[in-house]
Design a protein around this motif. Structure first.
Motif, PDB file in Angstrom:
ATOM      1  N   TYR A  66     -24.369  77.725 118.837  1.00 18.47           N
ATOM      2  CA  TYR A  66     -23.347  76.932 118.141  1.00 18.47           C
ATOM      3  C   TYR A  66     -23.829  75.495 118.102  1.00 18.47           C
ATOM      4  O   TYR A  66     -23.946  74.854 119.146  1.00 18.47           O
ATOM      5  CB  TYR A  66     -22.025  77.054 118.917  1.00 18.47           C
ATOM      6  CG  TYR A  66     -20.795  76.482 118.250  1.00 18.47           C
ATOM      7  CD1 TYR A  66     -20.229  75.299 118.701  1.00 18.47           C
ATOM      8  CD2 TYR A  66     -20.167  77.142 117.194  1.00 18.47           C
ATOM      9  CE1 TYR A  66     -19.080  74.791 118.118  1.00 18.47           C
ATOM     10  CE2 TYR A  66     -19.022  76.643 116.607  1.00 18.47           C
ATOM     11  CZ  TYR A  66     -18.475  75.462 117.076  1.00 18.47           C
ATOM     12  OH  TYR A  66     -17.326  74.970 116.499  1.00 18.47           O
ATOM     13  N   LYS A 102     -16.492  68.957 116.956  1.00 18.90           N
ATOM     14  CA  LYS A 102     -16.522  70.264 117.617  1.00 18.90           C
ATOM     15  C   LYS A 102     -17.858  70.577 118.257  1.00 18.90           C
ATOM     16  O   LYS A 102     -17.930  71.365 119.197  1.00 18.90           O
ATOM     17  CB  LYS A 102     -16.048  71.391 116.694  1.00 18.90           C
ATOM     18  CG  LYS A 102     -16.852  71.648 115.467  1.00 18.90           C
ATOM     19  CD  LYS A 102     -16.041  72.593 114.550  1.00 18.90           C
ATOM     20  CE  LYS A 102     -16.868  73.051 113.386  1.00 18.90           C
ATOM     21  NZ  LYS A 102     -16.037  73.677 112.339  1.00 18.90           N
ATOM     22  N   SER A 147      -8.848  77.429 110.741  1.00 16.12           N
ATOM     23  CA  SER A 147      -9.493  77.636 109.443  1.00 16.12           C
ATOM     24  C   SER A 147      -8.535  77.235 108.318  1.00 16.12           C
ATOM     25  O   SER A 147      -7.314  77.234 108.516  1.00 16.12           O
ATOM     26  CB  SER A 147      -9.905  79.090 109.280  1.00 16.12           C
ATOM     27  OG  SER A 147      -8.770  79.869 108.975  1.00 16.12           O
ATOM     28  N   ASP A 196      -9.951  74.604 116.400  1.00 12.62           N
ATOM     29  CA  ASP A 196     -10.501  74.664 115.043  1.00 12.62           C
ATOM     30  C   ASP A 196      -9.719  75.668 114.201  1.00 12.62           C
ATOM     31  O   ASP A 196      -9.933  76.870 114.313  1.00 12.62           O
ATOM     32  CB  ASP A 196     -11.986  75.069 115.146  1.00 12.62           C
ATOM     33  CG  ASP A 196     -12.702  75.043 113.816  1.00 12.62           C
ATOM     34  OD1 ASP A 196     -13.847  75.522 113.755  1.00 12.62           O
ATOM     35  OD2 ASP A 196     -12.121  74.540 112.835  1.00 12.62           O
ATOM     36  N   LEU A 204      -8.781  82.093 112.895  1.00 12.05           N
ATOM     37  CA  LEU A 204      -9.158  82.594 111.567  1.00 12.05           C
ATOM     38  C   LEU A 204      -8.200  83.689 111.121  1.00 12.05           C
ATOM     39  O   LEU A 204      -7.487  84.260 111.949  1.00 12.05           O
ATOM     40  CB  LEU A 204     -10.570  83.194 111.648  1.00 12.05           C
ATOM     41  CG  LEU A 204     -11.661  82.276 112.178  1.00 12.05           C
ATOM     42  CD1 LEU A 204     -12.705  83.061 112.943  1.00 12.05           C
ATOM     43  CD2 LEU A 204     -12.312  81.539 111.026  1.00 12.05           C
ATOM     44  N   GLU A 258     -11.296  78.860 117.893  1.00 14.97           N
ATOM     45  CA  GLU A 258     -11.359  78.967 116.436  1.00 14.97           C
ATOM     46  C   GLU A 258     -10.307  79.967 115.972  1.00 14.97           C
ATOM     47  O   GLU A 258     -10.268  81.090 116.482  1.00 14.97           O
ATOM     48  CB  GLU A 258     -12.750  79.483 116.065  1.00 14.97           C
ATOM     49  CG  GLU A 258     -13.314  78.931 114.795  1.00 14.97           C
ATOM     50  CD  GLU A 258     -14.646  79.563 114.422  1.00 14.97           C
ATOM     51  OE1 GLU A 258     -15.393  79.984 115.320  1.00 14.97           O
ATOM     52  OE2 GLU A 258     -14.910  79.642 113.212  1.00 14.97           O
ATOM     53  N   ASP A 312     -13.833  66.959 112.130  1.00 14.43           N
ATOM     54  CA  ASP A 312     -14.557  68.217 112.292  1.00 14.43           C
ATOM     55  C   ASP A 312     -15.862  68.096 113.084  1.00 14.43           C
ATOM     56  O   ASP A 312     -16.152  68.952 113.906  1.00 14.43           O
ATOM     57  CB  ASP A 312     -14.802  68.823 110.910  1.00 14.43           C
ATOM     58  CG  ASP A 312     -15.129  70.286 110.969  1.00 14.43           C
ATOM     59  OD1 ASP A 312     -16.245  70.665 110.611  1.00 14.43           O
ATOM     60  OD2 ASP A 312     -14.260  71.060 111.417  1.00 14.43           O
ATOM     61  N   GLU A 361     -13.808  87.103 121.499  1.00 13.08           N
ATOM     62  CA  GLU A 361     -12.996  87.119 120.281  1.00 13.08           C
ATOM     63  C   GLU A 361     -11.909  88.166 120.371  1.00 13.08           C
ATOM     64  O   GLU A 361     -12.131  89.264 120.877  1.00 13.08           O
ATOM     65  CB  GLU A 361     -13.946  87.432 119.132  1.00 13.08           C
ATOM     66  CG  GLU A 361     -13.315  87.618 117.789  1.00 13.08           C
ATOM     67  CD  GLU A 361     -14.345  87.919 116.721  1.00 13.08           C
ATOM     68  OE1 GLU A 361     -15.432  87.313 116.742  1.00 13.08           O
ATOM     69  OE2 GLU A 361     -14.058  88.771 115.865  1.00 13.08           O
ATOM     70  N   VAL A 376     -14.356  75.721 122.226  1.00 14.15           N
ATOM     71  CA  VAL A 376     -13.726  75.633 120.906  1.00 14.15           C
ATOM     72  C   VAL A 376     -12.855  76.864 120.735  1.00 14.15           C
ATOM     73  O   VAL A 376     -13.301  77.977 121.013  1.00 14.15           O
ATOM     74  CB  VAL A 376     -14.788  75.590 119.780  1.00 14.15           C
ATOM     75  CG1 VAL A 376     -14.133  75.606 118.406  1.00 14.15           C
ATOM     76  CG2 VAL A 376     -15.675  74.365 119.921  1.00 14.15           C
TER      77      VAL A 376
END
Lengths: 398, 125
Positions: free
Chosen positions: A311, A238, A196, A194, A248, A246, A235, A320, A244
């Motif tokens: 989620y 997901k 951004s 994913d 960013l 992600e 999208d 993260e 996933v």
């Protein structure tokens, strides 16, 4: 059914060594002695060859088969992934010892001209043959080779098919691996990449700005024009993914070039054979800056977070990383503090990252998490194979 | 903390996703050596032609998209036109990745078997 498979295989191997000059080996000795022929016998009875293939789905909007994710994944299993030798040079398929990666664009029902006529983008399900996708993925999973079409991204035409033989690990990569419910059911594990909007824009600028014909405006216009179809068809997948990734923009510094990234690995809880990675204490919430007295980091540093979240209605654990690695010892330090990463030896993550230090993302969370997901998939595969071997052994004991 | 773990030169300098071939200062993962670590690359003529064709297609399709969308930005034709731009842009980038970073020329195997064909003449910049 599984029991008979084991028996058949053993009989075959008995035949293969029953030459007059060889001494007779008893049934049990075949299984446990260390001669060359025996090794072959045990290999056959333990492999997934006669059984199903493990199928992995990867949803990504960045072309197929050349993505660094695929290369990291195949590298974890050993061997480099290469296009099929002697076939169509425009094939999107990659093959290594253990894995075969196919591009789902190969299931386009409409070629470039056809899509233009009908006014549909490649993102639109109407441009794809999900019946064929399901049929063929199911067949490969069950050990049957298929003649898969090839979509040629250069000419925009559908080329004559290539033969896909069932591998141990079958990866289907593209825009719609989780769109069709039947195909979803076939996946043993699924991943959604994913990106951004800001990062996507930055990456496409890096990709396209050197091209004649492209400008900031054209790059932007292309992203904007594809967005409605992307939001409608791609999208939503997901929510079905087991993991996933992600990507960013960083929160550490103001950075609008997409160079420093904040990457989140969102892992679904309760997935069979998949134990989410964690930091320090599973299920708790952690914020961790490794840079300090023991580890000196260069600007802008590294920051980790871990914790449970929800989620799309599912329980997930999120790991993260924000920032980037600049030195080897930073990477090793971080690796030594992560748990459940399914490495076979200390430093395996670092070694894999080093192996591909020239791939994009090697210094940040994208490379790190892609590598870790690769290791988790290896772990998943080994668990699945072990469970299949265990079943017939249980039956013979009974 | 000193990097006493001296493995192969470790260069984590972030670099753009598909950097031009001249930035070959990053460590290779030890596959077959490039013909000189410079911006010139030996590739087959057929591959060079493919690369050029994709470059032309990008230019052409961007122009088409601008024209079609100029008439009606919300039309299906407009979004399809930009989708085509995306497709060929990605195809070009993938080809460049293969040639310049992975040393996997798509014609490699074919040209080893058929070195005498026109497509398989070595093209040097």
């Amino acid at each position: 059914m599984a029991v008979s498979t084991v028996y058949t295989v053993q009989i075959q191997s008995l035949n293969s060594i029953s030459t007059p000059s060889k001494s007779h080996l008893g049934f049990n000795q075949l299984l446990y002695s260390s001669g060359k022929k025996t090794r072959r016998a045990t290999h056959i009875s333990c492999s997934a060859d006669n059984d199903k293939t493990v199928v992995i789905g990867l949803a990504a909007d960045s072309g197929c088969g050349k993505s660094t994710f695929m290369r990291r994944l195949t590298s974890v299993f050993g061997g480099a992934a290469e296009p099929p030798k002697g076939g169509n040079p425009d094939s999107n398929t990659l093959i290594s010892d253990m894995t075969t990666v196919i591009c789902l664009d190969d299931y386009h029902s409409l070629d470039r001209n056809g899509r233009k006529e009908k006014g549909v983008t490649a993102l639109d399900p109407k441009a794809n043959d999900f019946d064929l996708m399901y049929e063929q993925v199911k067949a490969v999973k069950e050990g049957i080779a298929v003649d898969k079409p090839i979509y040629n991204h250069v000419t925009g035409l559908i080329d004559p098919p290539e033969l896909i033989k069932p591998p141990k690990i079958f990866v289907i990569e593209g825009l719609h691996p989780m769109y069709d419910a039947r195909v979803r059911e076939l996946l043993d594990f699924s991943i959604y990449l994913d990106i951004s909007p800001e990062v996507k824009f930055a990456w496409k600028i890096q990709r396209d700005m050197a091209e004649r014909g492209h400008s900031l405006e054209s790059i932007k216009a292309s992203i904007e024009a594809r967005k409605p179809d992307f939001d409608a068809y791609i999208d939503p997948q997901k929510q079905y993914a087991d993991a996933v990734i992600e990507v960013l923009p960083t929160q550490l510094i103001p950075d609008d070039e997409g160079k420093v990234l904040r990457v989140r690995l969102i892992m679904k809880e309760g997935v069979k054979y998949f134990n989410p990675v964690y930091l320090f204490d599973e299920g708790s919430t952690i914020s961790w800056v490794p840079c300090g007295r023991k580890l000196t980091c260069s600007y802008p540093g590294i920051k980790f977070a871990y914790g449970p979240e929800t989620y799309f209605g599912h329980e997930v654990s999120v790991l993260e990383m924000d920032g980037q690695f600049d030195r080897l010892d930073e990477l090793i330090y971080v690796e030594s503090h992560l748990s459940n990463i399914s490495t076979k030896f200390y430093g395996e993550v670092t070694q894999q990252m080093l192996k591909h230090a020239d791939f994009p993302g090697s210094n940040n969370g994208t490379g790190l998490f892609q590598t870790i997901v690769g290791l988790k998939i290896r772990d998943l595969y080994e668990q699945i194979v072990a469970s299949k071997v265990a079943a017939p052994l249980e039956a013979t004991k009974a | 903390m000193a990097s006493s773990l001296s493995l192969t030169p470790f260069n984590f300098r972030p670099h753009p996703r598909f950097s031009p071939p001249s930035s070959s200062s990053l460590p290779r993962s030890g596959r077959k050596p490039a013909a000189g670590v410079r911006s010139e690359m030996k590739i087959y003529k057929g591959t060079r032609i493919r690369e050029q064709r994709l470059t032309e297609m990008i230019e052409q399709k961007v122009a088409e998209a601008k024209q079609v969308c100029g008439e009606d930005e919300t039309s299906d034709e407009c979004k399809v036109a930009w989708d085509e731009v995306e497709e060929v842009s990605q195809a070009k980038a993938d080809l460049r990745l293969k040639i310049h970073h992975l040393q996997q020329d798509p014609l490699e195997h074919f040209c080893q078997e058929n070195p005498e064909t026109d497509e398989c003449r070595i093209y040097e910049d």
